[in-house]
Each structure stands twice: as structure tokens, then as C-alpha cells.
Design a protein around this motif. Structure first.
Motif, PDB file in Angstrom:
ATOM      1  N   GLY A 103      35.228  21.671  -1.671  1.00  0.00           N
ATOM      2  CA  GLY A 103      34.786  20.819  -0.570  1.00  0.00           C
ATOM      3  C   GLY A 103      35.894  19.964   0.025  1.00  0.00           C
ATOM      4  O   GLY A 103      35.712  19.359   1.078  1.00  0.00           O
ATOM      5  N   GLN A 104      37.025  19.871  -0.643  1.00  0.00           N
ATOM      6  CA  GLN A 104      38.134  19.054  -0.141  1.00  0.00           C
ATOM      7  C   GLN A 104      38.952  19.836   0.896  1.00  0.00           C
ATOM      8  O   GLN A 104      38.840  21.058   0.991  1.00  0.00           O
ATOM      9  N   ILE A 105      39.770  19.104   1.656  1.00  0.00           N
ATOM     10  CA  ILE A 105      40.607  19.739   2.688  1.00  0.00           C
ATOM     11  C   ILE A 105      42.073  19.732   2.262  1.00  0.00           C
ATOM     12  O   ILE A 105      42.568  18.726   1.737  1.00  0.00           O
ATOM     13  N   VAL A 106      42.760  20.868   2.485  1.00  0.00           N
ATOM     14  CA  VAL A 106      44.223  20.897   2.375  1.00  0.00           C
ATOM     15  C   VAL A 106      44.767  21.334   3.731  1.00  0.00           C
ATOM     16  O   VAL A 106      44.353  22.373   4.266  1.00  0.00           O
ATOM     17  N   VAL A 107      45.668  20.530   4.316  1.00  0.00           N
ATOM     18  CA  VAL A 107      46.334  20.974   5.541  1.00  0.00           C
ATOM     19  C   VAL A 107      47.526  21.834   5.131  1.00  0.00           C
ATOM     20  O   VAL A 107      48.300  21.459   4.245  1.00  0.00           O
ATOM     21  N   ILE A 108      47.639  23.007   5.756  1.00  0.00           N
ATOM     22  CA  ILE A 108      48.762  23.907   5.459  1.00  0.00           C
ATOM     23  C   ILE A 108      49.573  24.121   6.731  1.00  0.00           C
ATOM     24  O   ILE A 108      49.024  24.449   7.779  1.00  0.00           O
ATOM     25  N   THR A 109      50.877  23.887   6.621  1.00  0.00           N
ATOM     26  CA  THR A 109      51.767  24.119   7.765  1.00  0.00           C
ATOM     27  C   THR A 109      52.667  25.298   7.415  1.00  0.00           C
ATOM     28  O   THR A 109      53.640  25.153   6.683  1.00  0.00           O
ATOM     29  N   PRO A 110      52.343  26.491   7.947  1.00  0.00           N
ATOM     30  CA  PRO A 110      53.174  27.671   7.680  1.00  0.00           C
ATOM     31  C   PRO A 110      54.592  27.411   8.188  1.00  0.00           C
ATOM     32  O   PRO A 110      54.776  26.774   9.225  1.00  0.00           O
ATOM     33  N   ALA A 111      55.598  27.920   7.436  1.00  0.00           N
ATOM     34  CA  ALA A 111      56.975  27.651   7.854  1.00  0.00           C
ATOM     35  C   ALA A 111      57.821  28.922   7.906  1.00  0.00           C
ATOM     36  O   ALA A 111      58.417  29.246   8.921  1.00  0.00           O
ATOM     37  N   LYS A 137      40.619  29.192  -0.261  1.00  0.00           N
ATOM     38  CA  LYS A 137      39.316  29.491   0.347  1.00  0.00           C
ATOM     39  C   LYS A 137      38.340  30.049  -0.682  1.00  0.00           C
ATOM     40  O   LYS A 137      37.144  29.736  -0.651  1.00  0.00           O
ATOM     41  N   ARG A 138      38.841  30.876  -1.605  1.00  0.00           N
ATOM     42  CA  ARG A 138      37.995  31.443  -2.663  1.00  0.00           C
ATOM     43  C   ARG A 138      37.379  30.328  -3.517  1.00  0.00           C
ATOM     44  O   ARG A 138      36.321  30.481  -4.094  1.00  0.00           O
ATOM     45  N   ASN A 139      38.061  29.198  -3.601  1.00  0.00           N
ATOM     46  CA  ASN A 139      37.587  28.078  -4.414  1.00  0.00           C
ATOM     47  C   ASN A 139      36.917  26.988  -3.576  1.00  0.00           C
ATOM     48  O   ASN A 139      36.810  25.836  -4.014  1.00  0.00           O
ATOM     49  N   ASN A 140      36.506  27.364  -2.359  1.00  0.00           N
ATOM     50  CA  ASN A 140      35.810  26.440  -1.464  1.00  0.00           C
ATOM     51  C   ASN A 140      36.653  25.217  -1.076  1.00  0.00           C
ATOM     52  O   ASN A 140      36.133  24.140  -0.826  1.00  0.00           O
ATOM     53  N   VAL A 141      37.981  25.381  -1.091  1.00  0.00           N
ATOM     54  CA  VAL A 141      38.858  24.342  -0.554  1.00  0.00           C
ATOM     55  C   VAL A 141      39.031  24.659   0.927  1.00  0.00           C
ATOM     56  O   VAL A 141      39.304  25.804   1.295  1.00  0.00           O
ATOM     57  N   ASP A 159      36.650  14.863  -8.621  1.00  0.00           N
ATOM     58  CA  ASP A 159      36.062  15.681  -9.687  1.00  0.00           C
ATOM     59  C   ASP A 159      36.574  17.126  -9.662  1.00  0.00           C
ATOM     60  O   ASP A 159      36.694  17.776 -10.686  1.00  0.00           O
ATOM     61  N   GLY A 160      36.862  17.628  -8.477  1.00  0.00           N
ATOM     62  CA  GLY A 160      37.327  19.007  -8.353  1.00  0.00           C
ATOM     63  C   GLY A 160      37.740  19.260  -6.922  1.00  0.00           C
ATOM     64  O   GLY A 160      37.495  18.435  -6.041  1.00  0.00           O
ATOM     65  N   LEU A 161      38.384  20.402  -6.670  1.00  0.00           N
ATOM     66  CA  LEU A 161      38.914  20.668  -5.328  1.00  0.00           C
ATOM     67  C   LEU A 161      37.856  21.188  -4.351  1.00  0.00           C
ATOM     68  O   LEU A 161      38.074  21.180  -3.135  1.00  0.00           O
TER      69      LEU A 161
END
Lengths: 274, 274
Positions: free
Chosen positions: B112-120, B134-138, B108-110
Motif C-alpha cells: 500500500g505504500q508508494i515508492v517514486v522511481i526515477t529511471p536513469a 508491484k507484485r508486493n502491492n507497493v 508495518d509493511g510495504l
């Protein structure tokens, strides 16, 4: 009617005490401390329900059988059915019904839940029970004890084994559970909640379920073989076989695909909710 | 800012197009038909996102790398990270971030969901992205590509394998899916919805996830060994070892047991709801 629940002081017994009392019956819970009085307490019950741990079910059935009025209904609520149903038929000459509520005592209510019922002897008690359940929106699955144990080998024994395997993998790889959650899709989060739920419970209960089902030998063999075959397809990067398996499965489950899509979306929303 | 999404016409691209547009950015989706114009379309983008199937990700990265303004941010959304992040670093000299949204496009929307971020490479784009999420509660999980692939071998590859094993068991035993549901506890019903969900999807996607993760060899071996060991304990009716395993697990997961109890009850209520 007067209903006695042997083992009625446990959480599962208490759940059914409340359910049958709402139906207008008088419910008498009996525990270990009542053992010396089983004879006098059970002789005038219309229904006797056995709700004790799987490891002592048959022993309790043998003990109480002779004390129950032959015009009563005797039923159990054990997670396996072949062995306790056989024992009830031997120990008691009246009406016998095997039941297995497919839920634990922590639910909000019985509505929407499934109870498997294995008719054994007589019709009056069977009809009363199924009517009572259906009137309260409890879903009844009728089966022979053998059918029941066969399906449970899959839906209960394999499922529990799967959760144990996942737990062992995480422990053997020294992965911190909280960190695993940070890498979890909603579906894997659900797996972690099932892991946590399983190990909050009594090992005796699950040992009983797994070790008293005569059908697990063959289904556990199939489980190990299926794992090996699919791991092989993946590690050999056999894309053709992988796709074939997907297509074969999509076809096999075609009747439930639409419902699965809707229900899995609902679950994912529930899992993601803060 | 101007954001280009290569593969932006697919369902996942469309989800993120909506997300970044809500943030006030101009989003340009690019598909196969735009291939001849990649150079002119990408040269003035501030952010370029690669959202194409795993099987062509590296090829697309190699193709577009030279066309992107070196002051831009290049990021991907592939389900594995070691290989595409390495490819982005080689094909493009500017800021690079690997990402893996742990969800599919049907949500339904982002929030509460998780995104894994791998800085490169670089910090500016990384900060912008994590702030936006983070501002959008992801929820953002920061990791190296290797850590990411290692955890995914468990939370995605083993999970998918598990669902495939269950499907194969049901098919090999010729059990009708609708009948299985009549014997299902709420937890097993959830398993059936995951089975249905998996096989409604593209086999290519899952073949890609399973066959491009270099960590699966060892975890799949552990998976098969754990299955064999636990089946052994159960079929030999070794109650002592079974109980020990339960207690060891209860201890290992103690930090998540309370949450597991609450969340699993919520899920069971959701699954049982009509």
C-alpha cells in the motif's frame, strides 16, 4: 425533559436530537418555518438549544430570548463563544451555557469527541449538561469564552488557513490533485483528504468561524512571521538554527511525544489501508 | 540474487533487507565498519543499494562506484533525486535507478505504500525492481528526477515547514501542548501527532531534505505569498473573495472530493478511537 433545538432540522441539530432522545428526553426541532410560533413553542421548554449558522446566531438569540421560560436553560453551539455568550446573557435572564462541539455532523457518534463548555450563568443546567456528556464518554473542556476563542484561533482558524494555503499552492502551481497523491507520503495524503473535506463544506460556515473570532489578528500575524523566519533558516541553509529549533521543539512537546508516536503510526496504517 | 545495502544496518536498511530476503534474495548489509572492505564485498553483488543519510549520499556514491561490477544495478533511496542520480550516473557506468520510498521505517509493511522511481540508465534492473514492487502491492510512481524534486518540494518540504510553523506558533504563544489537545478537533489532534512525530526524528534528516531540494526557493515564496493573501482576505472580512476561493477550490479538487470525504471520515474515526 422537553428540549427545543432552534435550527434543529440541520445535520448538526439532527445529531443532537438523536443524542438527547436516547437520553429519554422529548426533542422538538424548530426551523425557519416555525418562526411565527417561536413564542408558544418555546415557552414550556426546559432547555433551549440554538444551533443556527454563525452569521445569524446573535439575531436568533435576540429574537427568542424574551419567549423562553426564565427557569429554563439557554445554550448555543456556535464555533465562537465571546459574542454569542454575551448576547445570550443580555437577551435572557435565566441560566445560560455556551457550548462548542469540536466536530461536524458526519461522525458516527459522540463518544470520544470533545465539547468545549463555557459556563455563563447558573449551575443547575451546567451540571445536568456536563453530567450527560461525561456519562456518554463525551469529553468536556471547561473554559471562559475568551480562553475558548483564543485556542480556537489556533486549532480551528490557523488550521483552516493552513489547508487553504496548501490548496492555493497546488492550484497556483497547476499541480493535478490526482498526480499530487501519487507523490504523497501518508501524512501528505491526509493533508489532501483534509483539503477535499474542507472544500466540500459551506464557505459561509468557515467565513463565519474565521471572521468572528477577535483573537485571529494577533495569531495570524504570528503565523506569517513564523513562516517567514523558518523559510529564512531553510533557504539560507542555516543547519545550526534548524537543529536548534528541532531540539527546542522536541523538548517543548516532550510530554506528548510518546503518544504522538503511537497515534501517528495508527493514523499512517489507516491512511495506507486500501 | 545477491543484494548489498550500503547503510543496511539502519532502520530503513533493515526494513528493505527483510523485504528482499522474503523475495528469496541474499542480502548483505554494509556499515561504516566495512568501509575498508567495500571493494571485495561489492564486486560480486547483482544489486547495490545506497541507503545512507542524505548529507553523505553523494560522497558514498563516489566512493563505491568504481568497485561495483558494471553488469550490476546501482540504486539509491535518498529523499531528493536530481543530485544523487546525477552522481550515480557519473560514478558508475552500468544500470542506474533512483528511488525514493515515501515512508519511514516504522511502518508495518510495504504493502500500500508508494515508492517514486526515477529511471536513469538501463532497463533490465528497472523492470526487475518495478515488478518486484508491484507484485508486493507497493505503488510505483515513475518520474524524472526533476519532477520528483518539484513534487517533493510541496509534499515533503512545505508539509514539514507547515508542521514547524505550527510548532513555533504554539511555543511562541506559550500554549501547553496537553491543553491544546483539550481544545482540538480530530483534525487538529492529527496535526499535534504529526508535530510530535516530526520532532521525535533526526533534525539532520529533515535539514537534508529541505536544504538539498533546488525547487524549494520558488515554492516557499509561493507559500509565503499565499499565506499573506489569504490572511488579508480574512482580516479584511472580505466574504465575497473568501467564498470565491472556496468555490474555485471545490472545483479544482472535484475529482478527489468523494474519496476525501470517505477517507477523512475514516481518519476521524481512527483519531477519536480510545
Amino acid at each position: 425533559m422537553k428540549i427545543s433545538i432552534v435550527g434543529g432540522n440541520g445535520p448538526m441539530g439532527a445529531l443532537f436530537k438523536g443524542f438527547f432522545e436516547k437520553e429519554g428526553h422529548t426533542v422538538q426541532p424548530l426551523g425557519r418555518k416555525d418562526e411565527d410560533f417561536y413564542k408558544e413553542r418555546l415557552c414550556d421548554s426546559d432547555v433551549v438549544i440554538v444551533s443556527v449558522p454563525i452569521s445569524v446566531t446573535n439575531e436568533v438569540i435576540r429574537k427568542i430570548g424574551p419567549f423562553i421560560d426564565p427557569d429554563s436553560l439557554l445554550m448555543d453551539m456556535t464555533s465562537i463563544k465571546v459574542s454569542p455568550v454575551g448576547e445570550m446573557l443580555k437577551a435572557f435572564p435565566g441560566e445560560v451555557v455556551g457550548t462548542h462541539p469540536l466536530f461536524g455532523p458526519s461522525i458516527d457518534g459522540l463518544s470520544g469527541q470533545i465539547v468545549v463548555i463555557t459556563p455563563a450563568r447558573g449551575e443547575k443546567g451546567l451540571l445536568w449538561l456536563t453530567d450527560t456528556y461525561k456519562r456518554n464518554n463525551v469529553k468536556v473542556t471547561l473554559a471562559t469564552p475568551e480562553e475558548h476563542d483564543r485556542f480556537m484561533a489556533l486549532t480551528q482558524c490557523v488550521r483552516t488557513l493552513n489547508t487553504m494555503v496548501l490548496s492555493k499552492l497546488i492550484m497556483d502551481n497547476h499541480l493535478d490533485p490526482k498526480t499530487v497523491l501519487e507523490y504523497s507520503t501518508p501524512i501528505f495524503k491526509a493533508e489532501m483528504w483534509w483539503v477535499g473535506r474542507l472544500f466540500s463544506q459551506d464557505p459561509e460556515l468557515y467565513a463565519g468561524i474565521q471572521m468572528n473570532n477577535n483573537m485571529i489578528g494577533s495569531i495570524f500575524n504570528d503565523y506569517l512571521a513564523a513562516g517567514k523566519e523558518l523559510v529564512d533558516i531553510i533557504t539560507r541553509k542555516n543547519k545550526r538554527k534548524f537543529s536548534e529549533f528541532f531540539k527546542e521543539s522536541a523538548d517543548y512537546y516532550k510530554e506528548i511525544l510518546d503518544e504522538a508516536q503511537i497515534r501517528s503510526n495508527e493514523m499512517i496504517n489507516e491512511i495506507t489501508r486500501e
